[in-house]
Motif scaffolding. Structure first.
Motif, mmCIF file in Angstrom:
data_model
loop_
_atom_site.group_PDB
_atom_site.id
_atom_site.type_symbol
_atom_site.label_atom_id
_atom_site.label_comp_id
_atom_site.label_asym_id
_atom_site.label_seq_id
_atom_site.Cartn_x
_atom_site.Cartn_y
_atom_site.Cartn_z
ATOM 1 N N GLU A 532 0.854 -1.120 -0.066
ATOM 2 C CA GLU A 532 -0.031 -0.090 -0.098
ATOM 3 C C GLU A 532 0.996 1.398 -0.093
ATOM 4 N N LYS A 533 1.892 1.204 0.586
ATOM 5 C CA LYS A 533 2.843 2.324 0.795
ATOM 6 C C LYS A 533 3.611 2.837 -0.561
ATOM 7 N N GLN A 534 3.722 1.522 -1.373
ATOM 8 C CA GLN A 534 4.325 1.528 -2.555
ATOM 9 C C GLN A 534 3.287 2.287 -3.627
ATOM 10 N N ALA A 535 2.037 1.798 -3.554
ATOM 11 C CA ALA A 535 0.896 2.222 -4.584
ATOM 12 C C ALA A 535 1.087 3.702 -4.095
ATOM 13 N N LEU A 536 0.792 3.912 -2.625
ATOM 14 C CA LEU A 536 0.738 5.644 -2.473
ATOM 15 C C LEU A 536 1.782 6.416 -2.949
ATOM 16 N N ALA A 537 3.219 5.797 -2.718
ATOM 17 C CA ALA A 537 4.289 6.512 -3.348
ATOM 18 C C ALA A 537 4.263 6.919 -4.813
ATOM 19 N N GLU A 538 3.823 5.661 -5.612
ATOM 20 C CA GLU A 538 3.644 5.804 -6.834
ATOM 21 C C GLU A 538 2.488 7.127 -7.264
ATOM 22 N N LEU A 539 1.352 6.969 -6.588
ATOM 23 C CA LEU A 539 0.432 8.050 -6.918
ATOM 24 C C LEU A 539 0.829 9.417 -6.497
ATOM 25 N N LEU A 540 1.573 9.557 -5.397
ATOM 26 C CA LEU A 540 2.203 10.943 -5.253
ATOM 27 C C LEU A 540 3.085 11.441 -6.246
ATOM 28 N N GLN A 541 4.026 10.390 -6.771
ATOM 29 C CA GLN A 541 4.877 10.948 -7.722
ATOM 30 C C GLN A 541 4.294 11.426 -8.966
ATOM 31 N N LYS A 542 3.201 10.418 -9.271
ATOM 32 C CA LYS A 542 2.347 10.854 -10.457
ATOM 33 C C LYS A 542 1.675 12.367 -10.313
ATOM 34 N N LEU A 543 1.167 12.705 -9.092
ATOM 35 C CA LEU A 543 0.469 13.956 -8.974
ATOM 36 C C LEU A 543 1.701 14.915 -8.950
ATOM 37 N N ARG A 544 2.822 14.579 -8.478
ATOM 38 C CA ARG A 544 3.929 15.595 -8.527
ATOM 39 C C ARG A 544 4.246 15.861 -9.938
ATOM 40 N N GLN A 545 4.159 15.031 -10.945
ATOM 41 C CA GLN A 545 4.482 15.029 -12.205
ATOM 42 C C GLN A 545 3.679 15.890 -12.884
ATOM 43 N N GLU A 546 2.243 15.896 -12.328
ATOM 44 C CA GLU A 546 1.151 16.744 -12.962
ATOM 45 C C GLU A 546 1.225 18.161 -12.681
ATOM 46 N N GLY A 547 2.316 18.277 -11.661
ATOM 47 C CA GLY A 547 2.345 19.914 -11.091
ATOM 48 C C GLY A 547 1.654 20.043 -9.943
ATOM 49 N N LEU A 548 1.164 19.294 -9.253
ATOM 50 C CA LEU A 548 0.504 19.457 -7.882
ATOM 51 C C LEU A 548 1.813 19.607 -6.861
ATOM 52 N N ALA A 549 1.461 20.468 -6.079
ATOM 53 C CA ALA A 549 2.588 20.555 -4.822
ATOM 54 C C ALA A 549 2.070 19.840 -3.439
ATOM 55 N N ILE A 550 2.951 19.026 -3.067
ATOM 56 C CA ILE A 550 2.582 18.236 -1.984
ATOM 57 C C ILE A 550 3.589 18.468 -0.549
ATOM 58 N N LEU A 551 2.801 18.846 0.520
ATOM 59 C CA LEU A 551 3.799 18.854 1.818
ATOM 60 C C LEU A 551 3.069 17.672 2.445
#
Length: 599
Positions: A532-551
């Motif tokens: 689940e952590k791996q899947a979450l990390a992949e999702l956050l990386q995809k969001l980052r690539q789309e231009g989302l800022a994540i803290l």
């Protein structure tokens, strides 16, 4: 048998009841309908909105006394003379008066919390009760008699068998309106009140408005019940509008199921019939007159609250076939239009900044001269030992709390004086350290709450079921985000039945439904298994690539080091390090703070 057939059978039985039952039984059904209308408002107010009210009987009194005064006073004031003593104008005047009083009392009491709110409803309930008995123009404690019968399409409703149909048509219309409202965008906002004001506000919900809406609706339902009661009895006095009757209404809601629309009818029916039977039989058993039924009912309700605190209706629903329950789920229309999306800032653009943020709680300094920057297309991790001040800083950044000194800038705008709801509209969304979900709602409904501020249909549209096109667009967005995070197969599962890890993923999907440009995550990996952590990390990386800022604030160092672009480390409310993950791992101050490892 399908549920709709049961509904048809029920309606047929209701229609023929006055023709086959004795007058006394029809009278009982009339009372059940009148009581259920009031209890339906309590389902909205108490069961759904989480606000306990003992004062609903006073609103019943407002509706009853308004029409009684208008239809029996020989010399009406000049400003009311145009009404000519019409009961239907009495209904209109009663509803306007009830609405005005409800808005005034709501403004005074709905800002109260804890035990102060029910105490406040007791106070104004008693006040209105004594007002009815004190005013000489209202007949004092003697009351007002000689009210005219209602007349509809030339038919005089002067008998219980005739007014029965009006009572039950109005009640069923109120049930339909309430069901429509709860299964809508506005209904989800109302149901979110029980999940906590902070959660609802962070989704863009104006919680005070939602409280006022259900308080007003519940008062209007009670006012209509009072109007019907007055013209059924053709006599009113203060007795039925006191605190004891307000408690009875709550008992009805608790017995039937305080969170269930149909539980209002069930509770009103059970308590009314049970009270009547106990009044008939207990004096014979006990050998004397007295209010024995009150004692027995009190004991029965205490017993039931221990055995079935949710009421009887939820028990019946659980016994029903699963196919019946699934038919209540709103299906998502794949052909619905997609919601428009905001333009994200250019990658690398500064979107969130803390400048010299200091937060004091008395003599305790939780944050001291904190500075950090978050850019579009970046994952920034905020880490530190327990008690370092991370949660306090998170609250400053999300406008839940206000810095004692310094300021937070979001998209070049200071957040000073802004609420979390206003910041959510600007494009910031968040999750919570302790998961905040509506556990009895489906996964789809929970996530659709995140789309609240992307719709604009109001209470009237929702109540009349004419906002379905927008509703389908919102639900389609919720389904898309659930499929995006890997929960697409759980659309109609109750959120409370998910694992903790899945609930955290659900919160992220809900936050994404708000279409943010900045996403704040409070310990998103807590409780997740390795995959689940791996899947979450992949999702956050995809969001980052789309231009989302994540803290993100996180304790799992492996998760942070493999994901974050930059890391800010806090200790004792201050920033002790900032840099790339590999720099942080070898920083002596960080190693000393963690004593060789992450907590």
């Amino acid at each position: 048998m399908k549920p709709r057939y049961l509904i048809i059978i029920g309606l047929v039985l209701l229609a023929i009841a006055p023709q086959v039952l004795p007058t006394f039984q029809v009278t009982l059904l009339n009372y059940i309908g009148l009581y259920a209308l009031v209890v339906l408002g309590l389902v909205l107010l108490t069961g759904v909105g989480g606000m306990t009210s003992f004062g609903q009987a006073a609103f019943v009194g407002l509706g009853a006394y308004s029409t009684a005064y208008l239809t029996t006073t020989e010399q009406l004031p000049s400003w009311l003379a145009w009404s000519a003593g019409s009961p239907w104008i009495g209904l209109l005047i009663g509803l306007l008066l009830t609405a005005a009083v409800a808005l005034f009392l709501g403004a005074l009491t709905l800002k109260l919390s804890g035990h102060y709110l029910p105490l406040g409803t007791i106070a104004w309930g008693i006040s209105l009760y004594y007002l009815f008995g004190t005013m000489s123009s209202m007949g004092g404690h003697t009351g007002i008699s000689g009210l005219p019968s209602l007349s509809l399409f030339g038919v005089v409703l002067d008998k219980g068998e005739k007014i029965y149909y009006l009572i039950w048509v109005i009640l069923l219309a109120a049930v339909w309106i309430t069901s429509n409202l709860l299964n809508s965008r506005e209904g989800r906002a109302i149901r979110a009140l029980k999940g906590g004001q902070l959660m609802a506000e962070s989704m863009g919900v104006n919680t005070f408005r939602s409280k006022m809406v259900i308080f007003l609706i519940s008062a209007l339902f009670a006012g209509i019940s009072g109007w019907l009661y007055a013209h059924t009895q053709r006599f009113v006095n203060p007795t039925p509008f006191g605190l004891s009757m307000g408690i009875d209404y709550l008992f009805m809601a608790l017995i039937g199921g305080v969170g269930s629309v149909w539980g209002a009818l069930l509770g009103a029916g059970i308590l009314t019939m049970l009270k009547q039977w106990l009044q008939d039989w207990l004096p014979l058993i006990m050998g004397g007159n007295g209010q024995y039924e009150t004692i027995v009912l009190g004991l029965l309700i205490v017993f039931m609250m221990q055995r079935s605190p949710g009421g009887i209706w939820p028990l019946l629903v659980r016994l029903a076939p699963a196919s019946w329950r699934n038919q209540n789920h709103i299906k998502v229309d794949a052909s619905a239009e997609n919601l428009p999306r905001r333009d994200l800032p250019e990658k690398g653009q500064l979107v969130l900044e803390a400048r010299n943020v200091t937060r004091r709680f008395g003599g305790l300094v939780a944050n001291n001269q904190m500075n950090l920057q978050l850019h579009a297309g970046e994952v920034l991790a905020l880490i530190g030992p327990n008690g370092a001040g991370k949660s306090t800083m998170f609250n400053q950044l999300s406008a839940v709390d206000t810095p004692s000194e310094g300021e937070v800038l979001f998209l070049d705008q200071s957040l000073k004086g802004k609420t979390s709801r206003e910041v959510a509209h600007m494009g910031m969304s968040r999750t919570f350290q302790h998961v905040k979900l509506l556990t009895t709602m489906t996964v789809l409904e929970n996530v659709a709450l995140g789309t609240h501020m992307r719709g604009n249909k109001g209470i009237i549209s929702a109540s009349l079921h004419i906002e379905r096109e927008e509703e389908q667009r919102l639900l389609k967005e919720a389904q898309f985000q659930l499929e995006r995070v890997g929960l697409g197969e759980h659309l109609y599962t109750e959120a409370g039945s998910l694992s903790l890890g899945q609930q955290r993923i659900l919160e992220i999907a809900r936050a994404l439904c708000a279409d943010p440009c900045v996403l704040l995550l409070d310990e998103p990996a807590a409780g997740l298994r390795h995959k689940e952590k791996q899947a979450l990390a992949e999702l956050l990386q995809k969001l980052r690539q789309e231009g989302l800022a994540i803290l993100l604030v996180e304790h799992d160092m492996d998760f942070v080091m493999n994901l974050a672009d930059r890391i800010v480390v806090m200790e004792f409310g201050e920033k002790i390090a900032e840099g790339l993950p590999e720099e942080i791992q070898s920083n002596p101050a960080v190693l000393e703070a963690y004593l060789g490892g992450a907590e």
